[in-house]
Write an enzyme that holds these catalytic residues in place. Structure first.
Site, short mmCIF file in Angstrom:
data_model
loop_
_atom_site.label_atom_id
_atom_site.label_comp_id
_atom_site.label_asym_id
_atom_site.label_seq_id
_atom_site.Cartn_x
_atom_site.Cartn_y
_atom_site.Cartn_z
N HIS A 69 46.37 43.45 44.84
CA HIS A 69 45.05 43.08 45.37
C HIS A 69 43.94 43.89 44.72
CE1 HIS A 69 41.72 43.47 48.32
NE2 HIS A 69 41.85 42.15 48.34
N GLU A 72 42.95 42.38 41.53
CA GLU A 72 42.12 41.19 41.73
C GLU A 72 40.65 41.59 41.76
OE1 GLU A 72 40.88 38.72 45.63
OE2 GLU A 72 43.02 39.16 45.45
N HIS A 73 40.34 42.74 42.34
CA HIS A 73 38.96 43.22 42.38
C HIS A 73 38.50 43.75 41.02
CE1 HIS A 73 37.71 43.48 46.76
NE2 HIS A 73 38.94 43.02 46.84
N GLU A 142 35.26 50.79 43.65
CA GLU A 142 35.82 49.64 44.34
C GLU A 142 36.60 50.03 45.59
OE1 GLU A 142 35.43 45.56 44.29
OE2 GLU A 142 34.59 47.12 42.98
N GLU A 149 36.48 45.50 53.12
CA GLU A 149 37.19 44.23 53.24
C GLU A 149 38.30 44.35 54.28
OE1 GLU A 149 39.95 41.19 50.55
OE2 GLU A 149 38.77 42.75 49.56
#
Length: 459
Positions: A69, A72-73, A142, A149
Protein backbone atom coordinates in the site's frame (compact mmCIF):
# COMPACT_ATOMS: atom_id res chain seq x y z
CA UNK A 1 -4.46 8.65 -5.70
CA UNK A 2 -3.84 10.99 -8.64
CA UNK A 3 -6.82 12.33 -10.52
CA UNK A 4 -7.27 15.01 -13.11
CA UNK A 5 -10.58 15.75 -14.81
CA UNK A 6 -12.60 12.58 -14.43
CA UNK A 7 -13.89 11.05 -17.59
CA UNK A 8 -16.99 10.08 -15.66
CA UNK A 9 -18.94 7.29 -17.24
CA UNK A 10 -16.85 5.91 -20.10
CA UNK A 11 -18.12 7.64 -23.22
CA UNK A 12 -19.84 5.29 -25.60
CA UNK A 13 -18.96 2.33 -23.42
CA UNK A 14 -22.44 1.01 -22.81
CA UNK A 15 -22.44 -2.62 -23.96
CA UNK A 16 -25.66 -4.52 -24.40
CA UNK A 17 -25.86 -8.23 -23.74
CA UNK A 18 -26.60 -9.17 -27.34
CA UNK A 19 -23.60 -7.24 -28.63
CA UNK A 20 -20.99 -8.41 -26.14
CA UNK A 21 -17.74 -9.55 -27.76
CA UNK A 22 -16.96 -13.18 -27.09
CA UNK A 23 -13.19 -12.97 -27.46
CA UNK A 24 -10.61 -11.47 -25.16
CA UNK A 25 -7.29 -11.51 -26.98
CA UNK A 26 -4.18 -12.42 -25.00
CA UNK A 27 -0.49 -12.48 -25.89
CA UNK A 28 2.50 -13.37 -23.73
CA UNK A 29 5.76 -11.47 -24.07
CA UNK A 30 9.09 -13.38 -24.03
CA UNK A 31 9.62 -12.38 -20.38
CA UNK A 32 6.29 -13.95 -19.36
CA UNK A 33 4.19 -10.81 -19.04
CA UNK A 34 0.64 -11.29 -20.34
CA UNK A 35 -1.19 -8.67 -22.39
CA UNK A 36 -4.98 -9.10 -22.52
CA UNK A 37 -7.40 -6.80 -24.31
CA UNK A 38 -11.07 -6.58 -25.15
CA UNK A 39 -12.27 -4.35 -27.97
CA UNK A 40 -15.53 -2.43 -27.71
CA UNK A 41 -17.61 -1.01 -30.58
CA UNK A 42 -16.02 1.72 -32.68
CA UNK A 43 -18.23 4.49 -31.25
CA UNK A 44 -16.51 4.09 -27.87
CA UNK A 45 -14.06 6.96 -27.45
CA UNK A 46 -12.25 5.80 -24.33
CA UNK A 47 -9.98 3.07 -23.03
CA UNK A 48 -9.28 1.75 -19.55
CA UNK A 49 -5.72 0.47 -19.31
CA UNK A 50 -4.01 -1.02 -16.30
CA UNK A 51 -1.39 -3.29 -14.81
CA UNK A 52 -2.55 -6.07 -12.46
CA UNK A 53 0.18 -7.48 -10.21
CA UNK A 54 -0.11 -10.79 -8.40
CA UNK A 55 1.04 -9.34 -5.09
CA UNK A 56 -0.84 -7.70 -2.24
CA UNK A 57 -0.69 -7.41 1.51
CA UNK A 58 -0.84 -11.18 2.15
CA UNK A 59 2.59 -11.46 0.49
CA UNK A 60 4.07 -9.36 3.27
CA UNK A 61 5.56 -10.45 6.56
CA UNK A 62 4.60 -8.89 9.87
CA UNK A 63 7.78 -6.80 9.70
CA UNK A 64 6.99 -5.13 6.36
CA UNK A 65 3.17 -5.27 6.41
CA UNK A 66 1.92 -2.14 4.66
CA UNK A 67 4.65 -2.04 2.00
CA UNK A 68 2.39 -2.79 -0.97
CA UNK A 69 0.00 0.00 0.00
CA UNK A 70 2.88 2.40 0.75
CA UNK A 71 4.19 1.77 -2.77
CA UNK A 72 0.78 2.71 -4.17
CA UNK A 73 1.28 6.14 -2.60
CA UNK A 74 4.92 6.72 -3.39
CA UNK A 75 4.70 5.65 -7.06
CA UNK A 76 3.03 8.95 -7.95
CA UNK A 77 5.66 11.11 -6.22
CA UNK A 78 8.12 11.31 -9.10
CA UNK A 79 10.42 9.34 -11.37
CA UNK A 80 13.79 10.00 -12.94
CA UNK A 81 11.88 11.47 -15.89
CA UNK A 82 8.92 13.20 -14.22
CA UNK A 83 8.44 15.22 -11.07
CA UNK A 84 5.19 14.78 -9.18
CA UNK A 85 3.97 18.11 -10.53
CA UNK A 86 4.84 17.36 -14.15
CA UNK A 87 3.08 14.00 -13.88
CA UNK A 88 -0.06 15.68 -12.56
CA UNK A 89 -0.02 18.29 -15.34
CA UNK A 90 0.56 15.67 -18.04
CA UNK A 91 -2.36 13.56 -16.87
CA UNK A 92 -4.61 16.61 -16.51
CA UNK A 93 -3.75 17.86 -19.99
CA UNK A 94 -4.89 14.52 -21.44
CA UNK A 95 -8.17 14.73 -19.54
CA UNK A 96 -7.29 11.37 -18.06
CA UNK A 97 -7.70 9.71 -14.68
CA UNK A 98 -4.79 7.82 -13.09
CA UNK A 99 -5.25 5.75 -9.97
CA UNK A 100 -4.15 2.68 -8.02
CA UNK A 101 -5.35 0.38 -5.29
CA UNK A 102 -4.04 -2.47 -3.17
CA UNK A 103 -5.97 -5.52 -2.01
CA UNK A 104 -4.91 -8.53 0.00
CA UNK A 105 -3.86 -10.45 -3.12
CA UNK A 106 -3.35 -7.90 -5.88
CA UNK A 107 -1.93 -4.46 -6.60
CA UNK A 108 -3.40 -2.47 -9.49
CA UNK A 109 -2.38 0.69 -11.33
CA UNK A 110 -4.74 1.89 -14.05
CA UNK A 111 -5.66 4.82 -16.27
CA UNK A 112 -8.89 5.94 -17.90
CA UNK A 113 -8.11 7.91 -21.02
CA UNK A 114 -9.17 8.72 -24.56
CA UNK A 115 -8.35 6.18 -27.24
CA UNK A 116 -5.71 8.37 -28.88
CA UNK A 117 -3.75 8.54 -25.60
CA UNK A 118 -3.22 4.79 -25.06
CA UNK A 119 0.46 5.06 -25.98
CA UNK A 120 1.01 7.90 -23.52
CA UNK A 121 -0.89 6.03 -20.83
CA UNK A 122 1.20 2.90 -21.28
CA UNK A 123 4.41 4.91 -21.08
CA UNK A 124 3.29 6.70 -17.91
CA UNK A 125 2.30 3.45 -16.20
CA UNK A 126 5.61 1.88 -17.17
CA UNK A 127 7.53 4.89 -15.87
CA UNK A 128 5.87 5.21 -12.47
CA UNK A 129 5.98 1.48 -11.73
CA UNK A 130 9.52 0.83 -12.90
CA UNK A 131 11.35 4.12 -12.45
CA UNK A 132 9.89 5.59 -9.28
CA UNK A 133 12.57 7.46 -7.36
CA UNK A 134 11.28 6.12 -4.03
CA UNK A 135 12.76 9.35 -2.69
CA UNK A 136 13.56 9.12 1.00
CA UNK A 137 12.13 12.59 1.60
CA UNK A 138 8.89 11.67 -0.16
CA UNK A 139 8.72 8.48 1.91
CA UNK A 140 8.98 10.52 5.11
CA UNK A 141 6.33 12.99 3.97
CA UNK A 142 3.94 10.25 2.96
CA UNK A 143 3.89 8.62 6.39
CA UNK A 144 1.53 11.25 7.79
CA UNK A 145 -0.70 11.00 4.72
CA UNK A 146 -1.10 7.24 5.23
CA UNK A 147 -1.67 7.63 8.97
CA UNK A 148 -4.46 10.11 8.22
CA UNK A 149 -5.86 7.63 5.71
CA UNK A 150 -5.81 4.98 8.45
CA UNK A 151 -7.82 7.28 10.69
CA UNK A 152 -10.40 7.78 7.95
CA UNK A 153 -10.61 4.06 7.20
CA UNK A 154 -11.18 3.28 10.87
CA UNK A 155 -14.08 5.74 10.89
CA UNK A 156 -15.77 3.70 8.16
CA UNK A 157 -17.42 1.02 10.22
CA UNK A 158 -17.75 -1.53 7.42
CA UNK A 159 -14.04 -1.23 6.54
CA UNK A 160 -13.03 -1.54 10.18
CA UNK A 161 -15.27 -4.52 10.94
CA UNK A 162 -14.07 -6.46 7.89
CA UNK A 163 -10.44 -5.86 8.88
CA UNK A 164 -11.25 -7.12 12.36
CA UNK A 165 -13.02 -10.12 10.84
CA UNK A 166 -9.94 -11.04 8.78
CA UNK A 167 -7.84 -10.70 11.92
CA UNK A 168 -10.14 -13.18 13.65
CA UNK A 169 -10.59 -15.60 10.75
CA UNK A 170 -6.92 -15.75 9.73
CA UNK A 171 -5.24 -15.14 13.04
CA UNK A 172 -1.48 -14.85 12.70
CA UNK A 173 -1.51 -15.28 8.90
CA UNK A 174 -0.97 -12.93 5.98
CA UNK A 175 -4.68 -12.60 5.24
CA UNK A 176 -5.26 -11.58 8.83
CA UNK A 177 -3.11 -8.47 8.55
CA UNK A 178 -4.50 -5.17 7.31
CA UNK A 179 -3.67 -3.71 3.91
CA UNK A 180 -2.40 -0.43 5.39
CA UNK A 181 -0.29 -2.21 8.00
CA UNK A 182 0.12 -1.29 11.68
CA UNK A 183 1.01 2.24 12.73
CA UNK A 184 4.50 1.17 13.83
CA UNK A 185 5.28 -0.13 10.33
CA UNK A 186 3.92 2.98 8.62
CA UNK A 187 6.29 5.04 10.75
CA UNK A 188 9.34 2.86 10.02
CA UNK A 189 9.03 1.39 6.49
CA UNK A 190 12.08 2.57 4.58
CA UNK A 191 12.95 3.22 0.97
CA UNK A 192 14.96 -0.02 0.99
CA UNK A 193 11.90 -1.96 2.19
CA UNK A 194 9.85 -0.60 -0.72
CA UNK A 195 12.59 -1.28 -3.24
CA UNK A 196 12.95 -4.85 -1.97
CA UNK A 197 9.20 -5.42 -2.29
CA UNK A 198 9.23 -4.28 -5.93
CA UNK A 199 12.27 -6.39 -6.82
CA UNK A 200 10.74 -9.41 -5.09
CA UNK A 201 7.19 -9.29 -6.41
CA UNK A 202 6.97 -7.09 -9.51
CA UNK A 203 8.19 -9.78 -11.90
CA UNK A 204 6.86 -10.15 -15.44
CA UNK A 205 5.05 -13.52 -15.07
CA UNK A 206 3.13 -12.08 -12.11
CA UNK A 207 1.90 -9.10 -14.11
CA UNK A 208 -0.95 -8.64 -16.57
CA UNK A 209 -1.39 -5.59 -18.76
CA UNK A 210 -5.15 -5.39 -19.32
CA UNK A 211 -7.09 -2.99 -21.52
CA UNK A 212 -10.69 -2.52 -22.63
CA UNK A 213 -12.15 -0.04 -25.06
CA UNK A 214 -11.64 1.20 -28.58
CA UNK A 215 -8.22 -0.29 -29.21
CA UNK A 216 -6.17 -2.65 -31.36
CA UNK A 217 -4.72 -5.68 -29.58
CA UNK A 218 -1.54 -5.77 -31.66
CA UNK A 219 -0.84 -2.13 -30.97
CA UNK A 220 -1.28 -2.64 -27.22
CA UNK A 221 1.07 -5.66 -27.33
CA UNK A 222 3.70 -3.57 -29.13
CA UNK A 223 3.39 -0.83 -26.50
CA UNK A 224 3.63 -3.34 -23.68
CA UNK A 225 6.71 -4.88 -25.25
CA UNK A 226 8.31 -1.45 -25.55
CA UNK A 227 7.63 -0.39 -21.98
CA UNK A 228 7.52 -3.71 -20.09
CA UNK A 229 9.64 -6.06 -22.19
CA UNK A 230 12.68 -5.66 -19.95
CA UNK A 231 10.83 -6.57 -16.76
CA UNK A 232 12.67 -9.51 -15.11
CA UNK A 233 11.16 -13.01 -15.09
CA UNK A 234 12.19 -13.85 -11.54
CA UNK A 235 12.75 -12.20 -8.18
CA UNK A 236 15.87 -10.13 -7.79
CA UNK A 237 16.06 -10.65 -4.02
CA UNK A 238 16.41 -13.54 -1.63
CA UNK A 239 13.15 -12.72 0.14
CA UNK A 240 10.32 -15.28 -0.14
CA UNK A 241 8.02 -14.36 -3.02
CA UNK A 242 5.08 -16.50 -1.91
CA UNK A 243 2.47 -16.23 0.85
CA UNK A 244 1.53 -18.33 3.84
CA UNK A 245 -1.51 -20.59 3.50
CA UNK A 246 -4.98 -19.37 4.43
CA UNK A 247 -5.87 -21.24 7.62
CA UNK A 248 -9.35 -20.43 8.90
CA UNK A 249 -9.54 -19.99 12.67
CA UNK A 250 -12.96 -20.03 14.39
CA UNK A 251 -12.42 -17.23 16.88
CA UNK A 252 -13.46 -13.64 17.50
CA UNK A 253 -12.09 -10.13 17.75
CA UNK A 254 -14.17 -7.79 19.91
CA UNK A 255 -13.56 -4.03 20.13
CA UNK A 256 -15.98 -2.14 22.40
CA UNK A 257 -16.33 1.58 21.75
CA UNK A 258 -18.32 3.74 24.17
CA UNK A 259 -18.64 6.49 21.55
CA UNK A 260 -20.47 4.22 19.07
CA UNK A 261 -24.13 3.72 20.06
CA UNK A 262 -24.73 0.77 17.72
CA UNK A 263 -23.31 -2.74 17.54
CA UNK A 264 -21.50 -3.78 14.35
CA UNK A 265 -21.10 -7.54 14.04
CA UNK A 266 -19.58 -9.57 11.21
CA UNK A 267 -19.99 -13.35 11.06
CA UNK A 268 -18.02 -15.52 8.65
CA UNK A 269 -17.66 -19.17 7.74
CA UNK A 270 -14.75 -20.61 5.84
CA UNK A 271 -15.61 -20.01 2.17
CA UNK A 272 -14.39 -21.13 -1.23
CA UNK A 273 -11.38 -20.22 -3.35
CA UNK A 274 -11.74 -18.61 -6.77
CA UNK A 275 -11.34 -21.96 -8.51
CA UNK A 276 -13.51 -24.05 -6.19
CA UNK A 277 -16.50 -25.89 -7.62
CA UNK A 278 -18.49 -24.12 -4.91
CA UNK A 279 -17.53 -20.60 -6.04
CA UNK A 280 -20.61 -20.02 -8.21
CA UNK A 281 -23.11 -21.75 -5.87
CA UNK A 282 -21.86 -19.50 -3.07
CA UNK A 283 -22.47 -16.49 -5.31
CA UNK A 284 -26.06 -17.64 -5.69
CA UNK A 285 -26.35 -18.28 -1.94
CA UNK A 286 -25.06 -14.78 -1.21
CA UNK A 287 -27.67 -13.32 -3.58
CA UNK A 288 -30.37 -15.45 -1.95
CA UNK A 289 -29.53 -14.07 1.50
CA UNK A 290 -29.26 -10.58 -0.01
CA UNK A 291 -29.16 -7.42 2.04
CA UNK A 292 -31.63 -5.30 3.94
CA UNK A 293 -31.86 -1.84 5.48
CA UNK A 294 -34.70 -0.77 7.75
CA UNK A 295 -34.45 2.79 6.37
CA UNK A 296 -35.19 1.54 2.86
CA UNK A 297 -38.89 2.22 2.28
CA UNK A 298 -39.10 -0.78 -0.05
CA UNK A 299 -38.27 -3.00 2.91
CA UNK A 300 -40.90 -1.53 5.20
CA UNK A 301 -41.80 -4.30 7.60
CA UNK A 302 -41.67 -8.07 7.54
CA UNK A 303 -44.22 -8.48 4.78
CA UNK A 304 -42.39 -6.19 2.37
CA UNK A 305 -38.82 -7.28 3.12
CA UNK A 306 -37.09 -8.94 0.16
CA UNK A 307 -35.83 -12.26 1.55
CA UNK A 308 -36.48 -14.82 4.26
CA UNK A 309 -33.72 -13.59 6.57
CA UNK A 310 -34.77 -9.98 6.00
CA UNK A 311 -38.34 -10.86 6.94
CA UNK A 312 -37.14 -12.46 10.17
CA UNK A 313 -35.04 -9.43 11.14
CA UNK A 314 -37.66 -6.92 10.01
CA UNK A 315 -40.23 -8.51 12.32
CA UNK A 316 -38.53 -7.00 15.39
CA UNK A 317 -36.56 -3.88 16.26
CA UNK A 318 -33.39 -5.86 16.89
CA UNK A 319 -31.56 -5.06 13.63
CA UNK A 320 -30.99 -1.90 11.55
CA UNK A 321 -29.44 -3.49 8.46
CA UNK A 322 -27.34 -6.31 7.10
CA UNK A 323 -25.31 -7.12 4.01
CA UNK A 324 -23.92 -10.49 2.96
CA UNK A 325 -20.47 -11.07 1.49
CA UNK A 326 -18.66 -13.83 -0.35
CA UNK A 327 -14.93 -13.08 -0.49
CA UNK A 328 -12.72 -15.44 -2.49
CA UNK A 329 -8.95 -15.87 -2.27
CA UNK A 330 -6.54 -18.20 -4.01
CA UNK A 331 -6.77 -20.89 -1.38
CA UNK A 332 -9.87 -20.10 0.63
CA UNK A 333 -12.46 -17.48 1.33
CA UNK A 334 -14.94 -15.95 3.74
CA UNK A 335 -18.71 -16.30 3.44
CA UNK A 336 -20.85 -14.39 5.85
CA UNK A 337 -22.85 -11.39 6.90
CA UNK A 338 -22.29 -7.97 8.44
CA UNK A 339 -25.11 -6.53 10.51
CA UNK A 340 -25.75 -3.32 12.40
CA UNK A 341 -28.04 -3.41 15.42
CA UNK A 342 -29.03 -1.30 18.43
CA UNK A 343 -27.09 -2.16 21.55
CA UNK A 344 -30.18 -3.70 23.17
CA UNK A 345 -30.97 -5.89 20.17
CA UNK A 346 -27.57 -7.03 18.88
CA UNK A 347 -27.58 -10.37 20.68
CA UNK A 348 -31.10 -11.22 19.47
CA UNK A 349 -30.20 -10.14 15.90
CA UNK A 350 -27.10 -12.32 15.88
CA UNK A 351 -29.06 -15.22 17.36
CA UNK A 352 -31.78 -14.91 14.70
CA UNK A 353 -29.17 -14.70 11.95
CA UNK A 354 -27.22 -17.70 13.18
CA UNK A 355 -30.41 -19.69 13.55
CA UNK A 356 -31.37 -18.88 9.96
CA UNK A 357 -27.92 -19.85 8.66
CA UNK A 358 -28.01 -23.07 10.66
CA UNK A 359 -31.40 -23.91 9.10
CA UNK A 360 -29.94 -23.28 5.65
CA UNK A 361 -27.07 -25.57 6.58
CA UNK A 362 -29.58 -28.32 7.36
CA UNK A 363 -31.13 -27.85 3.94
CA UNK A 364 -34.20 -26.09 5.33
CA UNK A 365 -35.67 -22.76 4.17
CA UNK A 366 -34.42 -23.30 0.60
CA UNK A 367 -37.47 -22.42 -1.47
CA UNK A 368 -37.14 -23.35 -5.16
CA UNK A 369 -38.80 -20.14 -6.33
CA UNK A 370 -36.47 -18.07 -4.15
CA UNK A 371 -33.47 -19.88 -5.64
CA UNK A 372 -34.73 -19.11 -9.16
CA UNK A 373 -35.16 -15.43 -8.26
CA UNK A 374 -31.67 -15.29 -6.77
CA UNK A 375 -30.14 -16.77 -9.93
CA UNK A 376 -31.99 -14.28 -12.12
CA UNK A 377 -30.87 -11.38 -9.92
CA UNK A 378 -27.26 -12.56 -9.92
CA UNK A 379 -27.21 -12.79 -13.72
CA UNK A 380 -28.76 -9.33 -14.02
CA UNK A 381 -26.10 -7.92 -11.68
CA UNK A 382 -23.29 -9.54 -13.68
CA UNK A 383 -24.59 -8.15 -16.97
CA UNK A 384 -25.24 -4.65 -15.60
CA UNK A 385 -21.64 -4.32 -14.41
CA UNK A 386 -20.42 -4.64 -17.99
CA UNK A 387 -21.75 -1.15 -18.68
CA UNK A 388 -18.47 0.27 -17.34
CA UNK A 389 -15.14 -0.17 -19.12
CA UNK A 390 -13.34 0.04 -15.79
CA UNK A 391 -15.19 -3.03 -14.54
CA UNK A 392 -14.51 -4.93 -17.77
CA UNK A 393 -10.81 -4.14 -17.49
CA UNK A 394 -10.87 -5.12 -13.82
CA UNK A 395 -12.39 -8.49 -14.67
CA UNK A 396 -9.80 -9.11 -17.40
CA UNK A 397 -6.85 -8.36 -15.12
CA UNK A 398 -8.18 -10.20 -12.09
CA UNK A 399 -9.30 -13.28 -14.02
CA UNK A 400 -5.98 -13.70 -15.80
CA UNK A 401 -4.20 -13.57 -12.45
CA UNK A 402 -6.74 -15.96 -10.94
CA UNK A 403 -7.59 -18.39 -13.76
CA UNK A 404 -4.97 -17.54 -16.40
CA UNK A 405 -7.84 -16.81 -18.78
CA UNK A 406 -10.87 -14.58 -19.21
CA UNK A 407 -14.09 -16.35 -18.26
CA UNK A 408 -16.61 -15.59 -21.04
CA UNK A 409 -19.87 -14.06 -19.92
CA UNK A 410 -21.84 -16.86 -21.58
CA UNK A 411 -19.88 -19.43 -19.54
CA UNK A 412 -20.49 -17.64 -16.26
CA UNK A 413 -24.21 -17.25 -16.95
CA UNK A 414 -24.42 -20.93 -17.90
CA UNK A 415 -22.72 -21.91 -14.64
CA UNK A 416 -25.24 -19.83 -12.70
CA UNK A 417 -28.11 -21.44 -14.64
CA UNK A 418 -26.72 -24.89 -13.85
CA UNK A 419 -27.01 -24.37 -10.07
CA UNK A 420 -30.05 -26.35 -8.97
CA UNK A 421 -31.94 -25.93 -5.69
CA UNK A 422 -30.39 -29.20 -4.53
CA UNK A 423 -26.92 -27.90 -5.44
CA UNK A 424 -27.60 -24.87 -3.28
CA UNK A 425 -28.82 -27.03 -0.42
CA UNK A 426 -25.65 -29.13 -0.69
CA UNK A 427 -23.53 -25.96 -0.72
CA UNK A 428 -25.29 -24.64 2.38
CA UNK A 429 -24.73 -27.98 4.12
CA UNK A 430 -21.05 -27.99 3.13
CA UNK A 431 -20.29 -24.48 4.34
CA UNK A 432 -22.91 -23.67 6.99
CA UNK A 433 -24.12 -27.01 8.34
CA UNK A 434 -22.53 -27.50 11.74
CA UNK A 435 -19.47 -25.48 10.75
CA UNK A 436 -17.50 -23.26 13.09
CA UNK A 437 -17.46 -19.52 12.40
CA UNK A 438 -15.40 -16.44 13.11
CA UNK A 439 -16.82 -13.20 14.49
CA UNK A 440 -15.81 -9.56 14.75
CA UNK A 441 -17.74 -7.13 16.92
CA UNK A 442 -17.32 -3.39 17.32
CA UNK A 443 -19.13 -0.61 19.15
CA UNK A 444 -21.89 -1.19 21.72
CA UNK A 445 -21.34 -4.91 22.06
CA UNK A 446 -21.52 -5.41 25.83
CA UNK A 447 -24.92 -7.13 25.45
CA UNK A 448 -23.53 -9.64 22.95
CA UNK A 449 -23.05 -13.00 24.68
CA UNK A 450 -19.58 -14.64 24.85
CA UNK A 451 -18.29 -16.16 21.65
CA UNK A 452 -18.76 -19.87 21.07
CA UNK A 453 -17.05 -21.28 17.98
CA UNK A 454 -19.61 -24.06 17.66
CA UNK A 455 -22.15 -21.32 16.73
CA UNK A 456 -25.18 -23.58 17.05
CA UNK A 457 -25.31 -24.45 20.74
CA UNK A 458 -24.57 -20.84 21.71
CA UNK A 459 -27.49 -19.47 19.72
Amino acid sequence: MLAARRLGRDLGARRFFGALPELTECSTLPNGLRVATERTPAECETVTLGVWIDAGSRYEAASNNGSAHFLEHIAFKGTAKRSQRSLEVEVEDMGAHLNAYTSREQTVYYAKLFKEDVGAGMEILGDILQNSLLDAGAVERERDVILREMEEVNKQHEELILDLLHEAAYRGGGLGRTILGPEANIRTISRDDLDAYVRTHYTAPRMVVAAAGNLDHGAVVDLASEHWGARPRSSQTTFPADFDAAVFTPTEVRRPDADEPRAHVALAFSGASWTSKYAVPLMVLQTLLGQWDRLNPAAGGAGGAPGALARVLAASDDCHSYVTFNTCYKDGGLFGLYLVAPASGCDAAVAATMGHLAALGRGDLMDDDAVARAKAQLKANVISQLDALAHVCEEIGRQFLTYDRRVPLAELLARVDAVSPEDLRATARAFLGGRAHAMAAYGAVDKLRPFDATHVSNF
